[in-house]
Motif scaffolding. Structure first.
Motif, short mmCIF file in Angstrom:
data_model
loop_
_atom_site.label_atom_id
_atom_site.label_comp_id
_atom_site.label_asym_id
_atom_site.label_seq_id
_atom_site.Cartn_x
_atom_site.Cartn_y
_atom_site.Cartn_z
N LEU A 7 0.83 -1.20 0.00
CA LEU A 7 0.00 0.00 0.00
C LEU A 7 0.86 1.25 0.00
CD1 LEU A 7 -2.89 -0.80 2.53
CD2 LEU A 7 -3.09 -0.41 0.06
N PHE A 11 0.89 4.14 -2.82
CA PHE A 11 0.65 5.55 -2.49
C PHE A 11 1.79 6.43 -3.00
CE2 PHE A 11 1.89 8.86 0.62
CZ PHE A 11 0.94 9.82 0.27
N ARG A 93 -6.97 10.24 -5.08
CA ARG A 93 -6.62 8.83 -5.28
C ARG A 93 -6.41 8.11 -3.96
NH1 ARG A 93 -1.94 8.83 -9.88
NH2 ARG A 93 -2.09 6.57 -9.54
N TRP A 94 -5.85 8.82 -2.98
CA TRP A 94 -5.50 8.25 -1.68
C TRP A 94 -5.98 9.19 -0.58
CZ3 TRP A 94 -3.21 3.59 -0.59
CH2 TRP A 94 -2.78 2.85 -1.69
N PRO A 95 -7.24 9.09 -0.18
CA PRO A 95 -7.76 9.99 0.85
C PRO A 95 -7.11 9.75 2.22
CG PRO A 95 -9.44 8.41 0.17
CD PRO A 95 -8.23 8.16 -0.68
N SER A 98 -6.33 6.23 4.25
CA SER A 98 -6.32 5.10 3.33
C SER A 98 -5.09 4.22 3.43
CB SER A 98 -6.50 5.59 1.88
OG SER A 98 -5.47 6.48 1.53
N ASN A 100 -4.01 3.00 6.37
CA ASN A 100 -4.04 2.45 7.72
C ASN A 100 -3.09 3.24 8.61
OD1 ASN A 100 -5.77 0.38 6.77
ND2 ASN A 100 -3.99 -0.82 6.13
#
Length: 103
Positions: A7, A11, A93-95, A98, A100
Motif C-alpha cells: 500500500l 501511495f 486517489r489516496w484519501p 487510506s 491504515n
C-alpha cells in the motif's frame, strides 16, 4: 512484501505521478519522475509522509514544498498553486486514512 508495504509503495507511486504531472514547468518534465518527485517531497516532509499529512498542509507549507522542488531539481520553484493541485489529485486517489495510518 507485506500488504502495508505494498500500500505504501502504491501511495508513493501515485503521489510521485501526480506531482510529476503538475510541477512541470518549471521542473523539466523528463526529470520529474515519480521517484524524483517523492525525493523532493521527502526532503521537506520526511520519509513517512501520508495522505493525512498532505491533507493538513497549508499555504505556507505548500510554498515550502515548492521551494524543496526547486532546490531538488535545481530550477525555479513551482508555484504553491501547483503543489496544492498535486496534493488535491493525490488525495483524490489516496484519501486521508487510506494507508491504515496511525498519524
Amino acid at each position: 512484501m507485506s500488504d502495508d508495504q505494498s500500500l505504501r509503495t502504491d501511495f508513493e507511486v501515485a503521489m510521485g505521478e501526480e506531482f510529476g504531472n503538475l510541477v512541470s514547468p518549471p521542473v523539466p518534465f523528463l526529470d520529474a519522475s515519480p521517484q524524483e518527485c517523492c525525493e523532493a517531497i521527502w526532503r521537506i516532509l520526511g520519509d513517512d509522509v501520508t495522505p493525512t499529512i498532505l491533507a493538513k498542509l497549508n499555504e505556507t507549507e505548500y510554498q515550502k514544498v515548492a521551494v524543496s522542488f526547486g532546490e531538488w531539481f535545481e530550477c525555479e520553484a513551482p508555484s504553491a498553486m501547483q503543489i496544492a493541485e498535486a496534493i488535491a489529485r493525490t488525495l483524490a486517489r489516496w484519501p486521508p486514512g487510506s494507508l491504515n495510518e496511525t498519524a
